[in-house]
Design a protein around this motif. Structure first.
Motif, mmCIF file in Angstrom:
data_model
loop_
_atom_site.group_PDB
_atom_site.id
_atom_site.type_symbol
_atom_site.label_atom_id
_atom_site.label_comp_id
_atom_site.label_asym_id
_atom_site.label_seq_id
_atom_site.Cartn_x
_atom_site.Cartn_y
_atom_site.Cartn_z
ATOM 1 N N THR A 46 -10.336 1.583 -7.970
ATOM 2 C CA THR A 46 -10.883 2.701 -7.201
ATOM 3 C C THR A 46 -11.465 3.752 -8.138
ATOM 4 O OG1 THR A 46 -9.305 2.318 -5.414
ATOM 5 C CG2 THR A 46 -10.334 4.499 -5.515
ATOM 6 N N LEU A 47 -10.750 4.078 -9.206
ATOM 7 C CA LEU A 47 -11.252 5.062 -10.174
ATOM 8 C C LEU A 47 -12.512 4.546 -10.871
ATOM 9 C CD1 LEU A 47 -7.851 6.256 -11.642
ATOM 10 C CD2 LEU A 47 -9.390 7.554 -10.150
ATOM 11 N N ARG A 48 -12.522 3.277 -11.217
ATOM 12 C CA ARG A 48 -13.726 2.692 -11.833
ATOM 13 C C ARG A 48 -14.911 2.772 -10.876
ATOM 14 N NH1 ARG A 48 -10.162 -2.319 -13.966
ATOM 15 N NH2 ARG A 48 -9.601 -1.468 -16.000
ATOM 16 N N HIS A 49 -14.662 2.514 -9.607
ATOM 17 C CA HIS A 49 -15.720 2.578 -8.598
ATOM 18 C C HIS A 49 -16.256 4.005 -8.450
ATOM 19 C CE1 HIS A 49 -17.881 1.878 -4.877
ATOM 20 N NE2 HIS A 49 -17.207 2.865 -4.329
ATOM 21 N N ILE A 50 -15.380 4.982 -8.436
ATOM 22 C CA ILE A 50 -15.803 6.381 -8.294
ATOM 23 C C ILE A 50 -16.687 6.787 -9.468
ATOM 24 C CG2 ILE A 50 -14.985 8.775 -8.318
ATOM 25 C CD1 ILE A 50 -12.491 7.742 -6.753
ATOM 26 N N VAL A 51 -16.231 6.501 -10.679
ATOM 27 C CA VAL A 51 -16.968 6.924 -11.880
ATOM 28 C C VAL A 51 -18.293 6.177 -12.010
ATOM 29 C CG1 VAL A 51 -16.915 6.999 -14.405
ATOM 30 C CG2 VAL A 51 -14.889 7.683 -13.096
ATOM 31 N N THR A 52 -18.255 4.864 -11.886
ATOM 32 C CA THR A 52 -19.495 4.105 -12.063
ATOM 33 C C THR A 52 -20.447 4.305 -10.887
ATOM 34 O OG1 THR A 52 -18.521 2.063 -11.164
ATOM 35 C CG2 THR A 52 -18.427 2.379 -13.562
ATOM 36 N N GLY A 53 -19.903 4.577 -9.710
ATOM 37 C CA GLY A 53 -20.761 4.844 -8.550
ATOM 38 C C GLY A 53 -21.574 6.111 -8.731
ATOM 39 N N GLY A 54 -20.943 7.149 -9.269
ATOM 40 C CA GLY A 54 -21.680 8.388 -9.544
ATOM 41 C C GLY A 54 -22.764 8.188 -10.582
ATOM 42 N N ALA A 55 -22.450 7.380 -11.589
ATOM 43 C CA ALA A 55 -23.444 7.078 -12.622
ATOM 44 C C ALA A 55 -24.594 6.265 -12.036
ATOM 45 C CB ALA A 55 -22.790 6.323 -13.780
ATOM 46 N N ALA A 66 -29.516 4.086 -19.394
ATOM 47 C CA ALA A 66 -28.243 4.347 -20.066
ATOM 48 C C ALA A 66 -27.112 4.562 -19.059
ATOM 49 C CB ALA A 66 -28.364 5.568 -20.977
ATOM 50 N N LEU A 67 -27.466 4.840 -17.815
ATOM 51 C CA LEU A 67 -26.459 5.072 -16.788
ATOM 52 C C LEU A 67 -26.032 3.793 -16.074
ATOM 53 C CD1 LEU A 67 -27.969 8.352 -15.362
ATOM 54 C CD2 LEU A 67 -25.779 8.134 -16.566
ATOM 55 N N LEU A 68 -26.572 2.655 -16.492
ATOM 56 C CA LEU A 68 -26.159 1.375 -15.931
ATOM 57 C C LEU A 68 -24.867 0.969 -16.643
ATOM 58 C CD1 LEU A 68 -26.721 -0.947 -14.019
ATOM 59 C CD2 LEU A 68 -28.116 -1.991 -15.812
ATOM 60 N N LEU A 69 -23.747 1.100 -15.955
ATOM 61 C CA LEU A 69 -22.433 0.901 -16.562
ATOM 62 C C LEU A 69 -21.748 -0.338 -16.011
ATOM 63 C CD1 LEU A 69 -21.084 4.551 -16.257
ATOM 64 C CD2 LEU A 69 -22.287 3.529 -18.191
ATOM 65 N N ASP A 70 -20.986 -0.988 -16.869
ATOM 66 C CA ASP A 70 -20.091 -2.053 -16.432
ATOM 67 C C ASP A 70 -18.681 -1.507 -16.575
ATOM 68 O OD1 ASP A 70 -18.696 -4.329 -15.825
ATOM 69 O OD2 ASP A 70 -19.221 -5.383 -17.668
ATOM 70 N N GLY A 71 -18.158 -0.993 -15.487
ATOM 71 C CA GLY A 71 -16.852 -0.349 -15.529
ATOM 72 C C GLY A 71 -15.692 -1.285 -15.328
ATOM 73 N N GLY A 72 -15.956 -2.585 -15.209
ATOM 74 C CA GLY A 72 -14.916 -3.548 -14.892
ATOM 75 C C GLY A 72 -13.705 -3.536 -15.794
ATOM 76 N N GLY A 73 -13.879 -3.204 -17.044
ATOM 77 C CA GLY A 73 -12.753 -3.212 -17.969
ATOM 78 C C GLY A 73 -12.425 -1.851 -18.542
ATOM 79 N N MET A 74 -13.030 -0.795 -17.984
ATOM 80 C CA MET A 74 -12.814 0.541 -18.548
ATOM 81 C C MET A 74 -11.368 0.995 -18.376
ATOM 82 S SD MET A 74 -16.009 2.968 -17.592
ATOM 83 C CE MET A 74 -17.564 2.827 -18.407
ATOM 84 N N SER A 75 -10.824 1.555 -19.454
ATOM 85 C CA SER A 75 -9.484 2.146 -19.420
ATOM 86 C C SER A 75 -9.589 3.568 -18.861
ATOM 87 C CB SER A 75 -8.913 2.194 -20.840
ATOM 88 O OG SER A 75 -9.670 3.109 -21.631
ATOM 89 N N LEU A 76 -8.450 4.174 -18.570
ATOM 90 C CA LEU A 76 -8.474 5.558 -18.074
ATOM 91 C C LEU A 76 -9.125 6.522 -19.066
ATOM 92 C CD1 LEU A 76 -5.048 5.853 -16.236
ATOM 93 C CD2 LEU A 76 -7.327 5.843 -15.224
ATOM 94 N N PRO A 77 -8.796 6.451 -20.361
ATOM 95 C CA PRO A 77 -9.489 7.358 -21.294
ATOM 96 C C PRO A 77 -11.002 7.128 -21.327
ATOM 97 C CG PRO A 77 -7.478 6.559 -22.308
ATOM 98 C CD PRO A 77 -7.677 5.769 -21.027
ATOM 99 N N GLU A 78 -11.428 5.870 -21.228
ATOM 100 C CA GLU A 78 -12.866 5.580 -21.184
ATOM 101 C C GLU A 78 -13.488 6.119 -19.903
ATOM 102 O OE1 GLU A 78 -13.187 1.435 -23.723
ATOM 103 O OE2 GLU A 78 -12.422 1.339 -21.669
ATOM 104 N N LEU A 79 -12.785 5.968 -18.788
ATOM 105 C CA LEU A 79 -13.281 6.515 -17.526
ATOM 106 C C LEU A 79 -13.392 8.030 -17.593
ATOM 107 C CD1 LEU A 79 -11.318 4.343 -14.961
ATOM 108 C CD2 LEU A 79 -13.793 4.345 -15.321
ATOM 109 N N ARG A 80 -12.414 8.669 -18.234
ATOM 110 C CA ARG A 80 -12.441 10.130 -18.349
ATOM 111 C C ARG A 80 -13.647 10.581 -19.162
ATOM 112 N NH1 ARG A 80 -11.331 14.997 -19.544
ATOM 113 N NH2 ARG A 80 -9.814 16.174 -18.354
ATOM 114 N N ASP A 81 -13.851 9.955 -20.307
ATOM 115 C CA ASP A 81 -15.011 10.292 -21.154
ATOM 116 C C ASP A 81 -16.320 10.069 -20.401
ATOM 117 O OD1 ASP A 81 -13.323 10.930 -23.261
ATOM 118 O OD2 ASP A 81 -13.653 9.032 -24.322
ATOM 119 N N THR A 82 -16.392 8.949 -19.698
ATOM 120 C CA THR A 82 -17.603 8.624 -18.950
ATOM 121 C C THR A 82 -17.842 9.650 -17.843
ATOM 122 O OG1 THR A 82 -17.363 6.282 -19.449
ATOM 123 C CG2 THR A 82 -18.756 6.859 -17.569
ATOM 124 N N GLU A 83 -16.786 10.035 -17.119
ATOM 125 C CA GLU A 83 -16.940 11.011 -16.042
ATOM 126 C C GLU A 83 -17.402 12.354 -16.590
ATOM 127 O OE1 GLU A 83 -17.243 12.831 -12.427
ATOM 128 O OE2 GLU A 83 -17.138 10.703 -12.888
#
Length: 99
Positions: A46-55, A66-83
C-alpha cells in the motif's frame, strides 16, 4: 506555510505520506506483510502504491521519465526518500504559473 490552496493540498499529501512511512519504520518485515482490510494488500505494498502513484501522476503531467519508478522492492527508507523527492517535485510543479 504554503499560500495557494493547491500548494497546500499537495504539501499536506506529502506530509501525511511521510508520517505514515515514519509510523511504519519501527515495524518488523513480517508486520509490513500484514493485509489490512480496505487497502492494497500488505501494508508495504500500500505504501509503495501511494508513493509510486504520486510519482506516476506527476510523470504523466510533466512527461519527466525520471519519475517512472519501479517500487516493487522499495524499502521504507527508500520510499521515504522517494516521497520527499516527489513531494518537492509536486511543490515546484504547482508553484508555477498556469495560464
Amino acid at each position: 506555510m504554503e499560500s495557494s490552496l493547491l500548494g497546500s493540498a499537495f504539501a499536506h499529501d506529502a506530509w501525511a505520506t511521510l508520517r505514515l512511512i515514519d509510523a511504519c519504520l519501527g515495524l518488523r518485515a513480517e508486520d509490513l506483510q500484514t493485509d489490512v482490510p480496505g487497502t492494497r494488500g500488505p501494508m508495504i505494498d500500500t505504501l509503495r502504491h501511494i508513493v509510486t502513484g504520486g510519482a506516476e501522476d506527476l510523470r504523466i503531467i510533466t512527461g519527466d521519465p525520471a519519475l517512472l519508478l519501479d517500487g516493487g522492492g522499495m524499502s521504507l527508507p527508500e520510499l521515504r526518500d522517494t516521497e520527499e523527492q516527489v513531494g518537492s517535485a509536486w511543490a515546484r510543479f504547482v508553484a508555477r504559473s498556469f495560464d
